[in-house]
Enzyme design. Sequence first.
Site, PDB file in Angstrom:
ATOM      1  N   ASP A 106       0.848  -1.188   0.000  1.00 17.15           N
ATOM      2  CA  ASP A 106       0.000   0.000   0.000  1.00 17.15           C
ATOM      3  C   ASP A 106       0.889   1.246   0.000  1.00 17.15           C
ATOM      4  OD1 ASP A 106      -1.679   2.090   0.691  1.00 17.15           O
ATOM      5  OD2 ASP A 106      -2.703   0.978   2.286  1.00 17.15           O
ATOM      6  N   GLY A 156      -9.824   4.370  -5.796  1.00 17.95           N
ATOM      7  CA  GLY A 156      -8.520   3.744  -5.987  1.00 17.95           C
ATOM      8  C   GLY A 156      -7.436   4.347  -5.120  1.00 17.95           C
ATOM      9  N   ASP A 201      -5.938   7.171  -5.361  1.00 17.76           N
ATOM     10  CA  ASP A 201      -6.214   8.586  -5.071  1.00 17.76           C
ATOM     11  C   ASP A 201      -7.044   8.709  -3.782  1.00 17.76           C
ATOM     12  OD1 ASP A 201      -6.372  11.306  -5.474  1.00 17.76           O
ATOM     13  OD2 ASP A 201      -7.693  11.208  -7.223  1.00 17.76           O
ATOM     14  N   THR A 209      -3.428   2.057 -14.392  1.00 22.49           N
ATOM     15  CA  THR A 209      -3.756   0.633 -14.620  1.00 22.49           C
ATOM     16  C   THR A 209      -4.986   0.155 -13.855  1.00 22.49           C
ATOM     17  OG1 THR A 209      -2.345  -0.239 -12.848  1.00 22.49           O
ATOM     18  CG2 THR A 209      -1.310   0.101 -15.001  1.00 22.49           C
ATOM     19  N   GLY A 210      -5.676   1.083 -13.182  1.00 22.73           N
ATOM     20  CA  GLY A 210      -6.913   0.738 -12.486  1.00 22.73           C
ATOM     21  C   GLY A 210      -8.097   1.133 -13.352  1.00 22.73           C
TER      22      GLY A 210
HETATM   23  P1  ADP Z   1      -6.083   5.110 -12.388  1.00 22.77           P
HETATM   24  O1  ADP Z   1      -7.301   5.993 -12.456  1.00 22.77           O
HETATM   25  O2  ADP Z   1      -4.804   5.867 -12.658  1.00 22.77           O
HETATM   26  O3  ADP Z   1      -6.230   3.856 -13.171  1.00 22.77           O
HETATM   27  P2  ADP Z   1      -6.508   3.623  -9.874  1.00 22.77           P
HETATM   28  O4  ADP Z   1      -6.370   4.127  -8.495  1.00 22.77           O
HETATM   29  O5  ADP Z   1      -7.847   3.131 -10.314  1.00 22.77           O
HETATM   30  O6  ADP Z   1      -5.967   4.789 -10.821  1.00 22.77           O
HETATM   31  O7  ADP Z   1      -5.467   2.460 -10.111  1.00 22.77           O
HETATM   32  C1  ADP Z   1      -4.086   2.645 -10.288  1.00 22.77           C
HETATM   33  C2  ADP Z   1      -3.353   1.535  -9.599  1.00 22.77           C
HETATM   34  O8  ADP Z   1      -3.307   1.798  -8.194  1.00 22.77           O
HETATM   35  C3  ADP Z   1      -3.986   0.153  -9.744  1.00 22.77           C
HETATM   36  O9  ADP Z   1      -2.992  -0.746 -10.208  1.00 22.77           O
HETATM   37  C4  ADP Z   1      -4.427  -0.212  -8.333  1.00 22.77           C
HETATM   38  O10 ADP Z   1      -4.254  -1.609  -8.081  1.00 22.77           O
HETATM   39  C5  ADP Z   1      -3.448   0.584  -7.507  1.00 22.77           C
HETATM   40  N1  ADP Z   1      -3.834   0.905  -6.109  1.00 22.77           N
HETATM   41  C6  ADP Z   1      -5.052   1.011  -5.546  1.00 22.77           C
HETATM   42  N2  ADP Z   1      -4.950   1.312  -4.240  1.00 22.77           N
HETATM   43  C7  ADP Z   1      -3.620   1.410  -3.963  1.00 22.77           C
HETATM   44  C8  ADP Z   1      -2.843   1.675  -2.803  1.00 22.77           C
HETATM   45  N3  ADP Z   1      -3.403   1.940  -1.616  1.00 22.77           N
HETATM   46  N4  ADP Z   1      -1.468   1.676  -2.908  1.00 22.77           N
HETATM   47  C9  ADP Z   1      -0.875   1.424  -4.097  1.00 22.77           C
HETATM   48  N5  ADP Z   1      -1.554   1.174  -5.225  1.00 22.77           N
HETATM   49  C10 ADP Z   1      -2.898   1.166  -5.166  1.00 22.77           C
END
Ligand code: ADP
Length: 181
Positions: A10, A32, A34, A123-124
């Site tokens: 995380d 996500g 953010d 990638t989310g």
């Molecule tokens: P985007 O809109 O840029 O795709 P997302 O937040 O949906 O952003 O996803 C981007 C990446 O962040 C994904 O690979 C997801 O698995 C990852 N992610 C989600 N939560 C966390 C976290 N707490 N720490 C690190 N990576 C995260």
Amino acid sequence: MARLVLIQGDITKQKVDAIVNAANTSLQGGGGVDGAIHDAGGPSILEACKEILKDKGGKIKTGEAVITTAGKLPAKFVIHTAGPVWKGGGKGESKHLADCYRNSMFLAHERVLKTIAFPNISTGVYGFPKAQAAEIAIGIVRSLLEEEEAYNIEEVRFVCFDEENFKLYRQRMKGEMVDCG
Ligand code: ADP
């Protein structure tokens, strides 16, 4: 030469000079990574984003990066960058994704920050194919670490949240430091 580190975990838990947020152009927070960053860091991060946007007409550009306090997070700063939404690959998505990494690294260097952690930008929900995104992220960071514009940086951490991304990065970072903590 700076260290590249791979972690599955995380990003809000990382004790580094700057963590990068996969934000959107309006810097309003969201789901996500953010959402996780704003939830854990508290309201001062959003306040700082609003201040920055006053000078930018309410939005940053895709690929641009800006820096704020990290509020209550263990990191010192958050670098917010707006990743590209995947639209099939013909809309400059790859260049925009590389810009996210490049501009975040330059900003960290400019502030004389030594350690920076990246999530897997776009990638989310933005739907960028994960293998292609991993190639771009690792490639651009490796080449930037050899440039003068990033020489203050001593460590870059790729923080993969999901197993699929972690495996894709691990395959591409063989021989480099892998820390599963
Ligand atoms: P985007 O809109 O840029 O795709 P997302 O937040 O949906 O952003 O996803 C981007 C990446 O962040 C994904 O690979 C997801 O698995 C990852 N992610 C989600 N939560 C966390 C976290 N707490 N720490 C690190 N990576 C995260």
